[in-house]
Design a protein around this motif. Structure first.
Motif: not given
Length: 133
Positions: A23-24, A31-32, A69-73
């Protein structure tokens, strides 16, 4: 089938890259807040979000894969939703592509009408702006 498998493989690679990179770097780019909205959207709708996004031709294919891909899916849920969502358009494109030589005249006429309508709309818009100034 080759197109569908190839697109599913490409989506899987994008999903995997996002998982590997994390994620970084994405937070630094978008942006967050933007990433948070995407998280909430995927959290709320899950695999259905991927499926529906794949059905809409104007939604960025890669953006959905990277974001998922950045989620918990889970990967298999993502791949299933991606494949099911891509199938109708993939088969329609393949069908139309196969028949393109027979339909070239019709496609040229449709394209010409579209271009003419866009030109007329642009001219009308420009004239209206000129009158309002």
């Amino acid at each position: 089938m080759l197109s569908l498998v190839s697109a599913a493989l490409a989506a899987s690679i994008s999903f995997g890259i996002a998982r590997a990179v994390g994620r970084a770097p994405v937070e630094a780019l978008v942006g967050r807040g933007s990433l948070g909205r995407a998280d909430r959207w995927f959290e709320r709708y899950g695999a259905y979000a991927v499926l529906v996004a794949r059905l809409i031709p104007v939604v960025s294919f890669d953006a959905i894969s990277y974001a998922a891909g950045l989620t918990r899916m889970g990967f298999w849920r993502f791949l299933g939703a991606t494949t099911v969502g891509m199938a109708p358009a993939t088969f329609a494109y393949s069908y139309l592509g196969e028949r393109a030589p027979q339909l070239v005249g019709v496609l040229l006429v449709v394209f010409g009408v579209f271009v003419a309508a866009a030109v007329v709309a642009a001219v009308v818009r420009r004239r209206r702006r000129g009158k309002s100034v």
